[in-house]
Scaffold this motif. Sequence first.
Motif, PDB file in Angstrom:
ATOM      1  N   TYR A 187     -95.478  49.044 -68.525  1.00 16.70           N
ATOM      2  CA  TYR A 187     -97.040  48.592 -68.920  1.00 16.70           C
ATOM      3  C   TYR A 187     -97.208  48.844 -70.458  1.00 16.70           C
ATOM      4  CZ  TYR A 187     -97.190  48.726 -63.730  1.00 16.70           C
ATOM      5  OH  TYR A 187     -96.949  48.727 -62.492  1.00 16.70           O
ATOM      6  N   ASN A 188     -96.126  49.413 -71.116  1.00 12.20           N
ATOM      7  CA  ASN A 188     -96.436  49.430 -72.814  1.00 12.20           C
ATOM      8  C   ASN A 188     -96.074  48.050 -73.244  1.00 12.20           C
ATOM      9  OD1 ASN A 188     -96.412  50.008 -75.275  1.00 12.20           O
ATOM     10  ND2 ASN A 188     -95.639  52.174 -74.683  1.00 12.20           N
ATOM     11  N   PRO A 189     -96.862  47.319 -73.978  1.00 12.10           N
ATOM     12  CA  PRO A 189     -96.736  46.211 -74.595  1.00 12.10           C
ATOM     13  C   PRO A 189     -95.400  46.260 -75.770  1.00 12.10           C
ATOM     14  CG  PRO A 189     -99.129  46.564 -74.410  1.00 12.10           C
ATOM     15  CD  PRO A 189     -98.433  47.760 -74.020  1.00 12.10           C
ATOM     16  N   LEU A 190     -95.494  47.244 -76.424  1.00 14.99           N
ATOM     17  CA  LEU A 190     -94.594  47.650 -77.487  1.00 14.99           C
ATOM     18  C   LEU A 190     -93.148  47.841 -76.912  1.00 14.99           C
ATOM     19  CD1 LEU A 190     -93.680  48.309 -80.539  1.00 14.99           C
ATOM     20  CD2 LEU A 190     -94.268  50.494 -80.084  1.00 14.99           C
ATOM     21  N   ALA A 191     -92.990  48.630 -75.986  1.00 11.30           N
ATOM     22  CA  ALA A 191     -91.704  48.591 -74.964  1.00 11.30           C
ATOM     23  C   ALA A 191     -91.276  47.533 -74.378  1.00 11.30           C
ATOM     24  CB  ALA A 191     -91.827  49.689 -74.092  1.00 11.30           C
ATOM     25  N   LEU A 192     -92.279  46.839 -73.888  1.00 11.64           N
ATOM     26  CA  LEU A 192     -91.830  45.473 -73.239  1.00 11.64           C
ATOM     27  C   LEU A 192     -91.482  44.438 -74.340  1.00 11.64           C
ATOM     28  CD1 LEU A 192     -91.699  43.885 -70.598  1.00 11.64           C
ATOM     29  CD2 LEU A 192     -94.270  43.336 -70.832  1.00 11.64           C
ATOM     30  N   SER A 193     -92.062  44.510 -75.365  1.00  9.28           N
ATOM     31  CA  SER A 193     -91.708  43.440 -76.441  1.00  9.28           C
ATOM     32  C   SER A 193     -90.264  43.844 -77.096  1.00  9.28           C
ATOM     33  CB  SER A 193     -92.837  43.482 -77.525  1.00  9.28           C
ATOM     34  OG  SER A 193     -93.990  43.019 -77.244  1.00  9.28           O
ATOM     35  N   ILE A 194     -89.926  45.042 -77.177  1.00  6.31           N
ATOM     36  CA  ILE A 194     -88.843  45.331 -77.554  1.00  6.31           C
ATOM     37  C   ILE A 194     -87.734  44.970 -76.647  1.00  6.31           C
ATOM     38  CG2 ILE A 194     -87.257  47.496 -78.251  1.00  6.31           C
ATOM     39  CD1 ILE A 194     -89.619  48.908 -79.446  1.00  6.31           C
ATOM     40  N   VAL A 195     -87.956  45.335 -75.422  1.00  5.65           N
ATOM     41  CA  VAL A 195     -86.841  44.906 -74.457  1.00  5.65           C
ATOM     42  C   VAL A 195     -86.791  43.542 -74.359  1.00  5.65           C
ATOM     43  CG1 VAL A 195     -86.286  45.051 -71.855  1.00  5.65           C
ATOM     44  CG2 VAL A 195     -87.475  47.145 -72.975  1.00  5.65           C
ATOM     45  N   THR A 196     -87.811  42.638 -74.258  1.00 14.96           N
ATOM     46  CA  THR A 196     -87.546  41.105 -74.314  1.00 14.96           C
ATOM     47  C   THR A 196     -87.003  40.842 -75.809  1.00 14.96           C
ATOM     48  OG1 THR A 196     -89.838  41.216 -73.002  1.00 14.96           O
ATOM     49  CG2 THR A 196     -89.028  39.161 -74.210  1.00 14.96           C
ATOM     50  N   GLY A 197     -87.253  41.213 -76.748  1.00 14.10           N
ATOM     51  CA  GLY A 197     -86.591  41.093 -77.914  1.00 14.10           C
ATOM     52  C   GLY A 197     -85.082  41.226 -77.930  1.00 14.10           C
ATOM     53  N   LEU A 198     -84.699  42.384 -77.508  1.00 11.20           N
ATOM     54  CA  LEU A 198     -83.345  42.644 -77.406  1.00 11.20           C
ATOM     55  C   LEU A 198     -82.592  41.783 -76.207  1.00 11.20           C
ATOM     56  CD1 LEU A 198     -83.407  46.663 -77.085  1.00 11.20           C
ATOM     57  CD2 LEU A 198     -82.310  45.163 -79.060  1.00 11.20           C
ATOM     58  N   ALA A 199     -83.417  41.417 -75.206  1.00 10.46           N
ATOM     59  CA  ALA A 199     -82.806  40.647 -74.325  1.00 10.46           C
ATOM     60  C   ALA A 199     -82.438  39.220 -74.887  1.00 10.46           C
ATOM     61  CB  ALA A 199     -83.554  40.317 -72.972  1.00 10.46           C
ATOM     62  N   VAL A 200     -83.450  38.531 -75.599  1.00  8.76           N
ATOM     63  CA  VAL A 200     -83.328  37.280 -76.305  1.00  8.76           C
ATOM     64  C   VAL A 200     -82.256  37.487 -77.477  1.00  8.76           C
ATOM     65  CG1 VAL A 200     -84.381  35.578 -77.655  1.00  8.76           C
ATOM     66  CG2 VAL A 200     -85.557  36.720 -75.803  1.00  8.76           C
ATOM     67  N   PHE A 201     -82.070  38.391 -78.041  1.00  9.27           N
ATOM     68  CA  PHE A 201     -80.824  38.548 -78.988  1.00  9.27           C
ATOM     69  C   PHE A 201     -79.730  38.627 -78.526  1.00  9.27           C
ATOM     70  CE2 PHE A 201     -78.097  41.120 -81.449  1.00  9.27           C
ATOM     71  CZ  PHE A 201     -78.180  40.760 -82.793  1.00  9.27           C
ATOM     72  N   ILE A 202     -79.494  39.327 -77.409  1.00 11.35           N
ATOM     73  CA  ILE A 202     -78.197  39.285 -76.642  1.00 11.35           C
ATOM     74  C   ILE A 202     -77.737  37.996 -76.242  1.00 11.35           C
ATOM     75  CG2 ILE A 202     -77.126  40.509 -74.712  1.00 11.35           C
ATOM     76  CD1 ILE A 202     -78.600  43.013 -75.275  1.00 11.35           C
ATOM     77  N   PHE A 219     -95.522  34.784 -82.006  1.00 11.64           N
ATOM     78  CA  PHE A 219     -94.691  35.745 -82.611  1.00 11.64           C
ATOM     79  C   PHE A 219     -94.012  36.580 -82.116  1.00 11.64           C
ATOM     80  CE2 PHE A 219     -97.467  33.493 -85.703  1.00 11.64           C
ATOM     81  CZ  PHE A 219     -96.640  32.705 -86.570  1.00 11.64           C
ATOM     82  N   LYS A 220     -94.304  37.030 -80.834  1.00 15.62           N
ATOM     83  CA  LYS A 220     -94.001  38.280 -79.865  1.00 15.62           C
ATOM     84  C   LYS A 220     -93.137  37.694 -79.009  1.00 15.62           C
ATOM     85  CE  LYS A 220     -96.724  41.111 -82.215  1.00 15.62           C
ATOM     86  NZ  LYS A 220     -96.064  42.311 -83.039  1.00 15.62           N
ATOM     87  N   PRO A 221     -92.116  38.417 -78.599  1.00 10.59           N
ATOM     88  CA  PRO A 221     -91.088  37.961 -77.437  1.00 10.59           C
ATOM     89  C   PRO A 221     -91.825  37.643 -76.314  1.00 10.59           C
ATOM     90  CG  PRO A 221     -90.185  39.800 -78.703  1.00 10.59           C
ATOM     91  CD  PRO A 221     -91.427  39.505 -79.234  1.00 10.59           C
ATOM     92  N   LEU A 222     -92.670  38.492 -75.910  1.00  4.39           N
ATOM     93  CA  LEU A 222     -93.465  38.170 -74.502  1.00  4.39           C
ATOM     94  C   LEU A 222     -94.329  36.944 -74.691  1.00  4.39           C
ATOM     95  CD1 LEU A 222     -94.185  39.217 -71.735  1.00  4.39           C
ATOM     96  CD2 LEU A 222     -96.189  40.422 -72.930  1.00  4.39           C
ATOM     97  N   GLY A 223     -94.755  36.583 -75.940  1.00  7.55           N
ATOM     98  CA  GLY A 223     -95.340  35.204 -75.867  1.00  7.55           C
ATOM     99  C   GLY A 223     -94.365  34.298 -75.647  1.00  7.55           C
ATOM    100  N   TRP A 224     -93.196  34.520 -76.257  1.00 10.63           N
ATOM    101  CA  TRP A 224     -92.124  33.311 -76.179  1.00 10.63           C
ATOM    102  C   TRP A 224     -91.861  32.948 -74.763  1.00 10.63           C
ATOM    103  CZ3 TRP A 224     -88.362  36.031 -80.044  1.00 10.63           C
ATOM    104  CH2 TRP A 224     -89.121  36.081 -81.161  1.00 10.63           C
ATOM    105  N   VAL A 225     -91.939  34.055 -73.805  1.00  9.48           N
ATOM    106  CA  VAL A 225     -91.596  34.005 -72.620  1.00  9.48           C
ATOM    107  C   VAL A 225     -92.742  33.365 -71.760  1.00  9.48           C
ATOM    108  CG1 VAL A 225     -91.504  35.341 -70.159  1.00  9.48           C
ATOM    109  CG2 VAL A 225     -90.384  35.923 -72.350  1.00  9.48           C
ATOM    110  N   CYS A 226     -94.066  33.419 -72.363  1.00  7.77           N
ATOM    111  CA  CYS A 226     -95.174  32.709 -71.619  1.00  7.77           C
ATOM    112  C   CYS A 226     -95.078  31.437 -72.089  1.00  7.77           C
ATOM    113  CB  CYS A 226     -96.625  33.424 -72.159  1.00  7.77           C
ATOM    114  SG  CYS A 226     -96.770  35.074 -71.643  1.00  7.77           S
ATOM    115  N   LEU A 227     -94.765  30.983 -73.327  1.00  7.47           N
ATOM    116  CA  LEU A 227     -94.803  29.775 -73.909  1.00  7.47           C
ATOM    117  C   LEU A 227     -93.638  28.879 -72.950  1.00  7.47           C
ATOM    118  CD1 LEU A 227     -94.898  29.665 -77.653  1.00  7.47           C
ATOM    119  CD2 LEU A 227     -96.451  28.497 -76.071  1.00  7.47           C
ATOM    120  N   GLY A 228     -92.504  29.669 -72.847  1.00  2.46           N
ATOM    121  CA  GLY A 228     -91.409  29.005 -72.060  1.00  2.46           C
ATOM    122  C   GLY A 228     -92.086  28.576 -70.634  1.00  2.46           C
ATOM    123  N   GLY A 229     -92.846  29.373 -70.070  1.00  3.79           N
ATOM    124  CA  GLY A 229     -93.453  29.247 -68.797  1.00  3.79           C
ATOM    125  C   GLY A 229     -94.370  28.138 -68.768  1.00  3.79           C
ATOM    126  N   VAL A 230     -95.283  27.903 -69.997  1.00  5.71           N
ATOM    127  CA  VAL A 230     -96.209  26.734 -70.231  1.00  5.71           C
ATOM    128  C   VAL A 230     -95.227  25.366 -70.214  1.00  5.71           C
ATOM    129  CG1 VAL A 230     -97.910  25.696 -71.684  1.00  5.71           C
ATOM    130  CG2 VAL A 230     -97.910  28.343 -71.053  1.00  5.71           C
TER     131      VAL A 230
END
Length: 291
Positions: free
Chosen positions: A5-20, A261-272
Amino acid sequence: MSYLYNPLALSIVTGLAVFICVYRFSDQILNFFSTKVLTAQKEILDIMDKLLMTQKKEIIIRNCWILSLSLSGLVVLMFWPNVLLSLGVGGAMLLLTWLGIRLILRSLWESHCDKVVAQLVEALTIMCNSLKVGLGLTQSMDRVIKGYPGPLAKEFRLVLNKIQLGQSVEEALTEMGERINRPDIDMLVTAINILKETGGNLAETFYVMADTLRERQKMDKKIKALTAQGKMQAKIISSIPFLLIGIFYVMDREYISPLLFKPLGWVCLGGVVLLVALGAIMMKKMIEIKV
């Protein structure tokens, strides 16, 4: 489990997933972009030939590349220094520019074909009267060219030019039917080709065909009038989320920046985008009337 539930940790994990994912499928992504751009470029050239455009193809393609690279460069600068996001959005803008140019030319070609079909009733009436006074098929087409200018006259002129260069009437008309993919044109070409082989009264056939097409065009106009409101509502509803994002970006950039500008936001935009696309498809199916 609190890190979930930590936004920073979630952003880091999402960013790494996108990069990979980008690194793993970079070849496929580049191949997809290049294939789409080259396909769009080829279709643009084909539509230019169909529209009988006199501009040089090299100049048109060069201007398209200048426009697409300029727009993608502006988008990259807007999202810099976020390298991953700027390159991704810039590449998407490059592709969307080419797809947009292709869509514009497609619309021009569809408009041309619709105008040809709209003029077909009057042209058939002129050809019917010409045949009744003893003129031949090509002479009646020439009367349409001289007395009823427009897109159909250009198509008939092209047919007559091919006949003068040695093609048969059937071949020239068949090529016109293949270029203008409309049921009304196919009906005209098929009727002429069959009657020229088997014999028959072309004037009477043109009279019946003109009456049939006139009633069909009345029905098409009625359907368009009934579905116009639904189509406009679908366009407005589909564009509202993106208009709101643009308005918030201009009025309060800090408020909307996590979405852009945040990985979590990109996921939300993709859902939109996915939900808007599904909604647009469903609304199109609901208001579409097949005859």
